[in-house]
Design an enzyme around this catalytic site. Structure first.
Site, PDB file in Angstrom:
ATOM      1  N   SER A  79       0.856  -1.178   0.000  1.00 30.60           N
ATOM      2  CA  SER A  79       0.000   0.000   0.000  1.00 30.60           C
ATOM      3  C   SER A  79       0.890   1.225   0.000  1.00 30.60           C
ATOM      4  O   SER A  79       2.045   1.163   0.431  1.00 30.60           O
ATOM      5  CB  SER A  79      -0.902   0.016   1.241  1.00 30.60           C
ATOM      6  OG  SER A  79      -1.550   1.272   1.390  1.00 30.60           O
ATOM      7  N   TYR A  92      -2.563  -0.266  10.279  1.00 35.03           N
ATOM      8  CA  TYR A  92      -2.578  -0.852   8.933  1.00 35.03           C
ATOM      9  C   TYR A  92      -1.245  -0.582   8.238  1.00 35.03           C
ATOM     10  O   TYR A  92      -0.655  -1.485   7.632  1.00 35.03           O
ATOM     11  CB  TYR A  92      -3.732  -0.261   8.135  1.00 35.03           C
ATOM     12  CG  TYR A  92      -3.729  -0.633   6.673  1.00 35.03           C
ATOM     13  CD1 TYR A  92      -4.023  -1.932   6.276  1.00 35.03           C
ATOM     14  CD2 TYR A  92      -3.423   0.306   5.691  1.00 35.03           C
ATOM     15  CE1 TYR A  92      -4.009  -2.282   4.926  1.00 35.03           C
ATOM     16  CE2 TYR A  92      -3.414  -0.032   4.356  1.00 35.03           C
ATOM     17  CZ  TYR A  92      -3.705  -1.321   3.976  1.00 35.03           C
ATOM     18  OH  TYR A  92      -3.694  -1.676   2.648  1.00 35.03           O
TER      19      TYR A  92
END
Length: 222
Positions: A79, A92
């Site tokens: 990501s 995250y």
């Protein structure tokens, strides 16, 4: 993804379908949003089991098969949060930073064996990632974080269905990278991701330059 033994069985079955394993894509994962202070430790561990340890199990299961053929490509979907973390998604981001770190090291270990590793760092793409299917919230809101983590989470949730990234174009970009004679180690996808990583790179370079004397002054003389 959380059963390493089952993961190994599935990887072996995947090779048996065609007699060879060429490309392994680690795409499983989900988000955990909220301020770092409010994070539930058990929820963080569960997320790491999928986002990091699940991906690690797939890589460890696939590597013996790829080494035997001296070829192959591991594609780990991380990501932009793994390169340029933002507020409200620190836990995250931590799972994606962990996947980034192990992948960067692995790439050096397997390069002499003819195996490629590519990290795909997408921004916001129009998938179901921002829905309740792929997102979890952690902790109760704290007023002191309303303007940082709270506001960031609200913006993310409101972006669902309006993400700028086209998933079909992302898939084609990954295929192009895998088919390349010189595949990238890092593949940043999306204009929003490019802007975030560019800003992070500039900030990092500024710190390096500003604190160069302090950095170099910590070595033993000579």
């Amino acid at each position: 993804m959380t059963d390493a033994a089952r993961v190994k069985e599935v990887v072996i079955q995947a090779q048996a379908l065609h007699g060879r394993l060429d490309v392994v894509v680690n795409n499983a994962g989900y988000g955990l949003l909220g301020a770092v202070e409010t994070a539930d430790t058990d929820a963080v561990r569960r997320m790491f089991e999928v986002n990091f340890f699940g991906a690690l199990a797939v890589m460890q299961a696939a590597l013996p098969l790829l080494r035997a053929r001296r070829s192959g490509h591991i594609v780990n979907i991380t990501s932009i949060a793994g390169l340029a973390p933002g507020v409200g998604s620190g836990l995250y981001a931590a799972s994606k930073c962990a996947l980034e770190g192990v992948s960067l090291s692995l790439a050096q270990e397997v390069a002499p064996l003819g195996i490629h590793v590519t990290l795909v760092e997408p921004g916001a793409f129009r998938t179901d990632f921002l829905t309740d299917h792929s997102l979890r919230m952690t902790g109760d809101g704290i007023d002191d974080y309303a303007d940082t983590a709270g506001a960031a989470v609200a913006r993310l949730r409101a972006l669902d269905g309006r993400q700028p990234g086209d998933p079909a174009k992302a898939v084609q970009a990954i295929i192009t990278a895998v088919d390349s004679a010189n595949p990238p180690l890092n593949l940043v996808l999306g204009g929003d991701a490019w802007r975030r990583v560019h800003a992070r790179r500039q900030a990092f370079a500024a710190d390096l330059d500003a604190w160069r004397a302090v950095t170099l002054g910590t070595d033993f003389p000579g």
